[in-house]
Motif scaffolding. Sequence first.
Motif, PDB file in Angstrom:
ATOM      1  N   THR A  12       0.871  -1.172   0.000  1.00  0.00           N
ATOM      2  CA  THR A  12       0.000   0.000   0.000  1.00  0.00           C
ATOM      3  C   THR A  12       0.908   1.222   0.000  1.00  0.00           C
ATOM      4  OG1 THR A  12      -1.655  -1.197   1.286  1.00  0.00           O
ATOM      5  CG2 THR A  12      -1.860   1.202   1.190  1.00  0.00           C
ATOM      6  N   LYS A  13       0.754   2.101  -1.000  1.00  0.00           N
ATOM      7  CA  LYS A  13       1.723   3.173  -1.203  1.00  0.00           C
ATOM      8  C   LYS A  13       1.056   4.541  -1.210  1.00  0.00           C
ATOM      9  CE  LYS A  13       4.826   0.254  -3.941  1.00  0.00           C
ATOM     10  NZ  LYS A  13       5.644   0.154  -5.170  1.00  0.00           N
ATOM     11  N   LEU A  14       1.727   5.499  -0.574  1.00  0.00           N
ATOM     12  CA  LEU A  14       1.332   6.904  -0.608  1.00  0.00           C
ATOM     13  C   LEU A  14       2.549   7.704  -1.047  1.00  0.00           C
ATOM     14  CD1 LEU A  14      -0.652   9.254   0.028  1.00  0.00           C
ATOM     15  CD2 LEU A  14       0.280   9.250   2.358  1.00  0.00           C
ATOM     16  N   ARG A  15       2.362   8.564  -2.058  1.00  0.00           N
ATOM     17  CA  ARG A  15       3.478   9.334  -2.611  1.00  0.00           C
ATOM     18  C   ARG A  15       3.036  10.778  -2.821  1.00  0.00           C
ATOM     19  NH1 ARG A  15       8.061   7.892  -6.026  1.00  0.00           N
ATOM     20  NH2 ARG A  15       8.630   9.586  -7.429  1.00  0.00           N
ATOM     21  N   LEU A  16       3.805  11.714  -2.300  1.00  0.00           N
ATOM     22  CA  LEU A  16       3.572  13.139  -2.480  1.00  0.00           C
ATOM     23  C   LEU A  16       4.750  13.711  -3.267  1.00  0.00           C
ATOM     24  CD1 LEU A  16       2.433  14.079   1.149  1.00  0.00           C
ATOM     25  CD2 LEU A  16       0.978  13.547  -0.813  1.00  0.00           C
ATOM     26  N   GLU A  17       4.434  14.487  -4.303  1.00  0.00           N
ATOM     27  CA  GLU A  17       5.489  14.961  -5.190  1.00  0.00           C
ATOM     28  C   GLU A  17       5.139  16.330  -5.742  1.00  0.00           C
ATOM     29  OE1 GLU A  17       8.051  13.186  -9.001  1.00  0.00           O
ATOM     30  OE2 GLU A  17       6.407  12.051  -8.090  1.00  0.00           O
ATOM     31  N   ASN A  18       6.145  17.179  -5.856  1.00  0.00           N
ATOM     32  CA  ASN A  18       5.946  18.510  -6.419  1.00  0.00           C
ATOM     33  C   ASN A  18       7.071  18.824  -7.387  1.00  0.00           C
ATOM     34  OD1 ASN A  18       6.784  21.675  -6.050  1.00  0.00           O
ATOM     35  ND2 ASN A  18       4.563  21.391  -6.156  1.00  0.00           N
ATOM     36  N   THR A  19       6.708  19.375  -8.551  1.00  0.00           N
ATOM     37  CA  THR A  19       7.688  19.761  -9.566  1.00  0.00           C
ATOM     38  C   THR A  19       7.520  21.238  -9.887  1.00  0.00           C
ATOM     39  OG1 THR A  19       7.681  17.534 -10.532  1.00  0.00           O
ATOM     40  CG2 THR A  19       8.546  19.312 -11.888  1.00  0.00           C
ATOM     41  N   SER A  20       8.621  21.953  -9.847  1.00  0.00           N
ATOM     42  CA  SER A  20       8.606  23.392 -10.142  1.00  0.00           C
ATOM     43  C   SER A  20       9.666  23.696 -11.192  1.00  0.00           C
ATOM     44  CB  SER A  20       8.884  24.222  -8.890  1.00  0.00           C
ATOM     45  OG  SER A  20       7.940  23.935  -7.880  1.00  0.00           O
ATOM     46  N   SER A  21       9.382  24.660 -12.061  1.00  0.00           N
ATOM     47  CA  SER A  21      10.322  25.057 -13.099  1.00  0.00           C
ATOM     48  C   SER A  21      10.439  26.572 -13.132  1.00  0.00           C
ATOM     49  CB  SER A  21       9.858  24.550 -14.467  1.00  0.00           C
ATOM     50  OG  SER A  21       9.769  23.150 -14.487  1.00  0.00           O
ATOM     51  N   PHE A  22      11.656  27.071 -13.323  1.00  0.00           N
ATOM     52  CA  PHE A  22      11.862  28.495 -13.554  1.00  0.00           C
ATOM     53  C   PHE A  22      13.172  28.664 -14.335  1.00  0.00           C
ATOM     54  CE2 PHE A  22      13.745  27.404  -9.523  1.00  0.00           C
ATOM     55  CZ  PHE A  22      14.949  28.094  -9.471  1.00  0.00           C
ATOM     56  N   ARG A  23      13.067  29.447 -15.403  1.00  0.00           N
ATOM     57  CA  ARG A  23      14.185  29.664 -16.313  1.00  0.00           C
ATOM     58  C   ARG A  23      14.770  28.317 -16.754  1.00  0.00           C
ATOM     59  NH1 ARG A  23      17.385  34.916 -13.691  1.00  0.00           N
ATOM     60  NH2 ARG A  23      15.574  36.345 -13.787  1.00  0.00           N
ATOM     61  N   ASN A  24      16.045  28.102 -16.455  1.00  0.00           N
ATOM     62  CA  ASN A  24      16.708  26.876 -16.917  1.00  0.00           C
ATOM     63  C   ASN A  24      16.744  25.783 -15.849  1.00  0.00           C
ATOM     64  OD1 ASN A  24      17.267  28.312 -19.265  1.00  0.00           O
ATOM     65  ND2 ASN A  24      19.251  29.022 -18.499  1.00  0.00           N
ATOM     66  N   TRP A  25      15.969  25.972 -14.792  1.00  0.00           N
ATOM     67  CA  TRP A  25      16.013  25.035 -13.681  1.00  0.00           C
ATOM     68  C   TRP A  25      14.689  24.286 -13.549  1.00  0.00           C
ATOM     69  CZ3 TRP A  25      20.520  24.608 -10.783  1.00  0.00           C
ATOM     70  CH2 TRP A  25      21.473  25.614 -10.995  1.00  0.00           C
ATOM     71  N   LYS A  26      14.796  23.050 -13.082  1.00  0.00           N
ATOM     72  CA  LYS A  26      13.612  22.243 -12.786  1.00  0.00           C
ATOM     73  C   LYS A  26      13.878  21.509 -11.481  1.00  0.00           C
ATOM     74  CE  LYS A  26      10.579  18.667 -14.692  1.00  0.00           C
ATOM     75  NZ  LYS A  26      10.334  17.758 -15.845  1.00  0.00           N
ATOM     76  N   ILE A  27      12.983  21.667 -10.514  1.00  0.00           N
ATOM     77  CA  ILE A  27      13.175  21.078  -9.186  1.00  0.00           C
ATOM     78  C   ILE A  27      12.009  20.140  -8.874  1.00  0.00           C
ATOM     79  CG2 ILE A  27      13.423  21.551  -6.730  1.00  0.00           C
ATOM     80  CD1 ILE A  27      14.570  24.251  -7.432  1.00  0.00           C
ATOM     81  N   ASN A  28      12.353  18.944  -8.430  1.00  0.00           N
ATOM     82  CA  ASN A  28      11.363  17.941  -8.050  1.00  0.00           C
ATOM     83  C   ASN A  28      11.677  17.462  -6.631  1.00  0.00           C
ATOM     84  OD1 ASN A  28      10.900  14.721  -7.936  1.00  0.00           O
ATOM     85  ND2 ASN A  28       9.238  15.680  -9.049  1.00  0.00           N
ATOM     86  N   ILE A  29      10.703  17.539  -5.732  1.00  0.00           N
ATOM     87  CA  ILE A  29      10.882  17.046  -4.369  1.00  0.00           C
ATOM     88  C   ILE A  29       9.662  16.211  -3.992  1.00  0.00           C
ATOM     89  CG2 ILE A  29      12.366  18.939  -3.617  1.00  0.00           C
ATOM     90  CD1 ILE A  29       9.924  20.196  -2.283  1.00  0.00           C
ATOM     91  N   GLY A  30       9.847  15.305  -3.036  1.00  0.00           N
ATOM     92  CA  GLY A  30       8.719  14.477  -2.642  1.00  0.00           C
ATOM     93  C   GLY A  30       9.029  13.576  -1.461  1.00  0.00           C
TER      94      GLY A  30
END
Length: 396
Positions: free
Chosen positions: A5-23
């Motif tokens: 049984t799995k629970l996953r929280l994830e957020n992706t943000s982008s600005f200019r030449n950067w892309k950030i993913n955390i979770g």
Amino acid sequence: MEQDTKLRLENTSSFRNWKINIGANLNYTQYTNTTFQRVFIRSGQTYDYHTYLGILHWGLFGTINYTSQDERFTASLGLRADANNHAAAMKQLSDQLSPRLSLSYRLTEQLSASGSAGLYYQLPPYTGMGFKDSHDRLINKQLSYMSVSQFSAGLSWQKNNMFELTVEGFYKDYNKVPVSIADGIPLTCKGNEYGVVGNEALASTAQGRSYGVELLFKWLIAQKLNLASSITLFKSEYRTNKESEYINSAWDNRFIFNVRGTYNLPRNWSVGMKISCIGGAPYTPYDVDKSSLVTAWDAQAKPYYDYSRYNEERLSTFAQADIRIDKTFYLKHCMLGFYIDLQNITASKLKQADVLMSTGVIANPEAPQAERRYNMKTIKQDSGTLLPTLGITFEY
């Protein structure tokens, strides 16, 4: 039975030449196993147990990606941490901290360089974590996460999207791999025995390494030729602990070679061919003396390996060639195709080690029970034949 049984929280943000993913992730694993097993080590033993594991896993992860304005340089930096509540050695996130980094830079319009490094963790098999002894106790609670550190670097040369040549070197270092206490062989080297792996007393002491180089070649001539080839030269080794010497692992084939191509002929005919070649894998000879014992054979009804001679023997190299011929008809609103595919046109034989078997006849029935032995025999293992296939394809 294994249920997650799995629970996953994830957020992706982008600005200019950067892309950030955390979770973050939260998993609950339920593992049940009912086992009845007879084994023979120095004497016969029987394991009869039922296991239920309820394991809570948790983890954090994040990745930062960067691409330069001219798209010549890309970079990716990641970090992950995992833990669970099964044992004290697995509860701290900081003990399973996994950094990863990959870089790529286009040196010229045709030449690019790339490299990567990373540390990865993985749980031991649930069969080992849930193994119980004759007193119904979990005896592998001391196991820890397995880990592998891997590094790679390479160059790629590409011309007009028609020709590509890539060379890459790699190195992998394995640590804390579960090893059998009974025979001193890592579990990762037992996968070719076609049985349940890990249901025994284990220790997280084995180490391994794999290193080599891979060459990839692609050549495309529009509407005419599509050719691709790769060759990998490598070595794979394991050892029981830091004090022991490295020995060949079960996957140490040394080389893998593939080449495939398709040539388009006039009137919608095409001919394709594939040639594959792989080096012989090492193997461990049987312990004929132990296997012939009536008490030993009756415990598992299969032969025993002589692990004092682990992977001392090696199989022969195997090569195979396949051919395919296609004829295509393009009608008003559809495409109709016919093909013949001939696999292993040379009828090459893949030779495995001979299998040791009991004849069921006791050679010394007058001896005491513990000393009685079966007459043994060997059965050859050769496979491989020409396999023709006729087919029709239709697209509308």
